[in-house]
Design an enzyme around this catalytic site. Structure first.
Site, short mmCIF file in Angstrom:
data_model
loop_
_atom_site.label_atom_id
_atom_site.label_comp_id
_atom_site.label_asym_id
_atom_site.label_seq_id
_atom_site.Cartn_x
_atom_site.Cartn_y
_atom_site.Cartn_z
CE LYS A 194 -3.59 2.31 2.71
NZ LYS A 194 -4.54 2.16 3.83
CE LYS A 247 -6.22 1.99 -0.37
NZ LYS A 247 -6.50 2.15 1.01
C1 PBG Z 1 -7.45 3.09 5.84
C2 PBG Z 1 -7.75 3.03 4.40
C3 PBG Z 1 -7.60 4.02 3.42
C4 PBG Z 1 -8.12 3.50 2.25
C5 PBG Z 1 -8.58 2.22 2.53
N1 PBG Z 1 -8.32 1.94 3.86
C6 PBG Z 1 -7.10 5.40 3.49
C7 PBG Z 1 -5.75 5.73 3.85
O1 PBG Z 1 -4.87 4.89 4.00
O2 PBG Z 1 -5.56 6.94 4.06
C8 PBG Z 1 -8.20 4.23 0.93
C9 PBG Z 1 -9.35 3.90 0.06
C10 PBG Z 1 -9.63 4.85 -1.03
O3 PBG Z 1 -8.95 5.87 -1.26
O4 PBG Z 1 -10.61 4.55 -1.73
N2 PBG Z 1 -6.16 2.77 6.21
ZN ZN Z 2 -5.50 3.47 8.39
#
Ligand code: PBG
Ligand code: ZN
Length: 323
Positions: A194, A247
């Site tokens: 991520k 992601k």
């Molecule tokens: C929480 C999380 C996030 C997303 C999914 N789980 C946000 C982040 O890490 O700030 C992002 C999902 C999206 O942008 O659609 N950790």
């Molecule tokens: Zn988070």
């Protein structure tokens, strides 16, 4: 002599016979955002078509999803009260535990996944407990809390846990916690690679989860790093993840292929909020054929190596696949 590729493109039936990648409604997981109350369904300005919903509305939404053939959702919680550790996320009466119970009671056939993190639940908006000196998330204290959160979701009846906080050792800690509580058959889909991405902007409006101070760069990955991206996912496989994830999706298709080539596990992609909003806004401006661009994008995820697509477009895709 030169190869005649076009020989196989002239007849549309032959074109279909030779199509290498196929989209199926079974590939999709649809994200939903739960908050307390009843009869609440509030559209988010930055994400047309995406809503914060009370649990009763989520239960209704599941009926609509099933009618479209969508059998899997991923839940995010917006708690009434935030605090320094994110207590609501570890409480059996918290918003997510409650949502899992009510959704599973009404829809035992809906496959319910939960995002496992703390950023929506902490008053500082970071993904775990803060180290007061370093002003960043304390990795190992957060691991204990992630395991607790996982067991709360498991007891509420969740079908799969998806930890998204990018803590080191999170899969091992969560697996151990679940196994100790006898949930040996509960799968973990790790947000294994991520990135620290500006594409999450609109999500943070919906989930009310922006960090108050600073950013997530001390735990989420640098978008510039390819070797590290592979290593992160490979490590989560070794710790016991059942499914891996890359992601965001669209700007990282090279990484999707890299991870796919370095694992035998199934791979998910998260088609994130910013990717969704860009298509919506471009459609509003009248500059793209929305349906065509959306389907081409989904196809690209699968061609790159994704087995599962988490997407706010899932309902629209399902409708088009029925045609
Ligand atoms: C929480 C999380 C996030 C997303 C999914 N789980 C946000 C982040 O890490 O700030 C992002 C999902 C999206 O942008 O659609 N950790
Ligand atoms: Zn988070």
């Amino acid at each position: 002599m030169f190869p005649r590729f076009r020989r196989k493109r002239i007849n549309p039936v032959l074109r279909d016979l030779l199509q290498e990648t196929h989209l199926n409604v079974n590939d999709f997981i649809y994200p939903l955002f739960a908050k307390s109350g009843s009869g609440i369904k509030e559209e988010v300005g930055s994400m047309p078509g995406v809503f914060q919903m009370s649990i009763d509305e989520i239960v209704k939404e599941c009926t609509a999803l099933k009618a479209l053939g969508i059998k899997s959702i991923i839940l995010f919680g917006i708690p009434d009260v935030k605090d320094s550790v994110g207590s609501d996320a570890m409480c059996e009466h918290g918003i997510i535990a409650q949502t899992i119970r009510e959704v599973k009671a009404a829809h035992p056939d809906m496959f319910v996944v939960t995002d496992l993190c703390f950023c929506e639940y902490t008053d500082h908006g970071h993904c775990g407990v803060l180290d007061p000196v370093l002003e960043t998330v304390d990795n190992d204290i957060t691991l204990d809390n992630l395991a607790k959160q996982a067991v709360v979701h498991a007891k509420a009846g969740v079908d799969m846990i998806a930890p998204s906080g990018m803590m080191d050792g999170m899969i091992q800690a969560i697996r151990n916690g679940l196994d100790k509580a006898s949930f040996v058959n509960l799968p973990i889909m790790s947000y294994s690679t991520k990135f620290s991405s500006a594409y999450y902007g609109p999500f943070r409006d919906v989930a009310e989860s922006s960090p108050g101070k600073g950013d997530r760069k001390s735990y989420q990955m640098n978008p510039a790093n390819r070797n590290e991206a592979i290593a992160e996912s490979v490590a989560d496989e070794a710790e016991g993840a059942d499914i891996l994830m890359v992601k965001p999706a669209l700007a990282y298709l090279d990484i999707v292929r890299d991870v796919k080539n370095n694992t035998t596990l199934p791979l998910a992609v998260y088609n994130v909020s910013g990717e969704y909003s860009m298509l919506k806004m471009a459609a509003k401006a009248g500059v793209i054929d929305y349906d065509a661009v959306m389907m081409e994008t989904m196809m690209a995820f699968k061609r790159a190596g994704a087995d599962i697509i988490i997407s706010y477009h899932a309902k629209e895709v399902a409708l088009l696949l029925q045609k």
